[in-house]
Design an enzyme around this catalytic site. Sequence first.
Site, PDB file in Angstrom:
ATOM      1  N   SER A 274      -8.048  -7.820   4.814  1.00 56.29           N
ATOM      2  CA  SER A 274      -6.925  -7.155   5.326  1.00 56.29           C
ATOM      3  C   SER A 274      -7.402  -6.460   6.828  1.00 56.29           C
ATOM      4  O   SER A 274      -8.143  -5.659   6.493  1.00 56.29           O
ATOM      5  CB  SER A 274      -6.043  -6.443   4.287  1.00 56.29           C
ATOM      6  OG  SER A 274      -5.023  -5.445   5.187  1.00 56.29           O
ATOM      7  N   LYS A 275      -6.552  -6.429   7.820  1.00 51.36           N
ATOM      8  CA  LYS A 275      -6.772  -5.475   8.902  1.00 51.36           C
ATOM      9  C   LYS A 275      -6.606  -4.235   8.739  1.00 51.36           C
ATOM     10  O   LYS A 275      -7.024  -3.284   9.389  1.00 51.36           O
ATOM     11  CB  LYS A 275      -5.751  -6.029  10.166  1.00 51.36           C
ATOM     12  CG  LYS A 275      -5.929  -7.303  10.747  1.00 51.36           C
ATOM     13  CD  LYS A 275      -5.081  -7.692  11.721  1.00 51.36           C
ATOM     14  CE  LYS A 275      -5.471  -8.930  12.352  1.00 51.36           C
ATOM     15  NZ  LYS A 275      -4.637  -9.377  13.505  1.00 51.36           N
ATOM     16  N   ARG A 276      -6.034  -3.874   7.581  1.00 52.93           N
ATOM     17  CA  ARG A 276      -6.169  -2.190   7.164  1.00 52.93           C
ATOM     18  C   ARG A 276      -7.159  -2.010   6.261  1.00 52.93           C
ATOM     19  O   ARG A 276      -7.407  -0.720   6.002  1.00 52.93           O
ATOM     20  CB  ARG A 276      -4.763  -2.245   6.242  1.00 52.93           C
ATOM     21  CG  ARG A 276      -3.385  -2.491   6.725  1.00 52.93           C
ATOM     22  CD  ARG A 276      -2.319  -2.148   5.760  1.00 52.93           C
ATOM     23  NE  ARG A 276      -2.097  -3.090   4.522  1.00 52.93           N
ATOM     24  CZ  ARG A 276      -1.414  -4.032   4.682  1.00 52.93           C
ATOM     25  NH1 ARG A 276      -0.756  -4.369   5.720  1.00 52.93           N
ATOM     26  NH2 ARG A 276      -1.360  -4.750   3.457  1.00 52.93           N
TER      27      ARG A 276
END
Length: 508
Positions: A274-276
Site C-alpha cells: 500500500s502507498k500508505r
Amino acid sequence: MHRNFAFLTRNFQVIIRRSYARSQIRVRFAPSPTGYLHLGGLRTALYNYLFARSKNGCFILRIEDTDQTRVVPGAMEQLHSDLMWAGIIPDEDPIRGGPVGPYVQSKRLDLYKEHVEILLKNGSAYRCFCSETRLKLLRNTAVKESQTPKYDNRCRHFSDEEVKDRLKRGQTYCIRFKLTPTPDPFKDLIYGDITYNVSVNEGDPVIFKTDGFPTYHFANVVDDHLMEISHVLRGVEWQMSTPKHLLLYKAFGWTPPQYGHLPLILNSNGTKLSKRQDDIRVDYYRKDGILPLPLLNYITLAGSGFVRDKGLSHCYSYQELIKSFDINKINVNSSRLDPIKLMEFNQLEISNLVSNKENHKFLVERITKLVKEAFSDRALDDSLNLNPDHIIATLKWAQHRITKLSDLVKSDLKFLWVKPNAGKDLKYLEAVDVLSKKLEGLERDHFCKESLLTHLKEFSNNNNVPFADLMKTLRSLLSGLKEGPGVAEMMEILGRDTTLNRLKRNVT
C-alpha cells in the site's frame, strides 16, 4: 554505496558510448511523476535493466506525465536519483538525453497530435462530444443495474456532417479509439497465452483528452514505437490493457513489442503493498541505512527470475544479478517479501564492502558523517575519534554485529567515537594507573581480547583488586557507560593507543 565502484564506473562509461547507438533489445521503465519510487516500481525498473544488460541491449527511462493534474513537483528528479542510487543507470533518460527524445511525454505533444490525426483519417478513431454530465449518468445507471460502467460508443456513429456541425458550433471534444473484437490470445512472455476480448468488456477508450494531452494508453504505444522498444516488462496490473495496446499497433500498421507482465509483490503477511506504507518507498530504505544491493536482492528474492546457484544467503553483485537473470524463470505466482532476509543481505553487504580496500575511503566518509550527525554536540571539539584507521578497524570488528551502518552510532556503542568524561571519584584509580603502565609494554599484536582478559585477571589477582570492581572502573573510564561489550573486547576495538590515552586522561 556500491560494492564494486570500479564496475559502476566502467558501466557508466559504456552507457555513454552506447547511448547514441541503436541496439536490437530496447526496454524502458516509464513511471509517472506522481510520487515516490516504491518497491514494485523498483522491481520493474530492475528487471528491465537486467534484461537489457544480459542481452547487451539498451535501457531507457521515460517519464509519463500526461495526467498533469497528478504531477508532483520534484518527483521526476527524485525518481532519477533513486534509480541512480540503486545502480540502475539508464542509457537514455530525460537528464542525459538520447537519440529518440524528448523522454518526458509533456514535451512530445506535437508527436502525439500528429499521430492521432493518422487514426482519425484512417477511421480508427473519432471525436466524442459527450459531456461529463452524460458520462456520469451512464456510470450511475450501470452501477444501479449491477453492470460494469463503460462508454456506449454513441459518438462513434455520428455522420461526417454531424461532426462538422458540432465542430462549427465550437463544442469541446475528446478523441476515442474504436475497439474491435480480440478473440485471439496474445503471448505473454511470463503468463503464456492470454485471452481478453476488450471490445466486449470495455467501451471505446479516450486517447486524446479535451485538454490537448494524450491518455496513457495512446502516448504509451506511440512512444514505444518511436523509441523502438522491443520488449515491454511491466506489472501484471497492465495485462488487461495489452489487447487495447495491440489494437492501437494494428491501427497504425506497426509491429508491436513483446509483452511480459510481472506478478505482484506482497507483504510478508500476504497483503498487497500500500502507498500508505512507509516501508514501500525506496527513499525510506535509503534514509534507514539500507544499501542498494541488499535492497535489490531483497526484491529479486521475492520476485523470482534468477538462477541462485549460490543459495539464498548470498548477496549477489550487479554482475551476478545480470548473469543469473532469466525471464523464463519468473513464475506467475505473487511472492512475499521477507524483511528478515533484507537485514541479512545488508549485513552481508557491509562485510563485502569492508573486505575491499577500494571501498575504505568511501566508508570512512560515510561513517564520519554519521558520527558527526549523531553526536553533533561534540563535533566541534576534539572529543570524537574519527581517525580513518580506527573507523576501518571498528567496521571490521562490528561487521558481524550490526545490520546497518547506523547501528554504529547507537547509544551502547557511543564509546567508539566519543571520549568519555569519567568522574574522579571512582575506586581503584591508582590501580588503573599502574595497570596502564603495564599495558604499555604489551605489543599491538597482543592487544587482543583473549590476551587482554588474561592480563586483567592476573592484575586483579596480583594486586588484590576485585575483578568485578576493576571491570566497572575500566568500563567507566573507557566508555562512560554502564553496559556494552566486555571490557577486554572494548579495549581491543578501541586499540592500544586510544585505550591507554583514555586511561591516562582520566586517572591523572
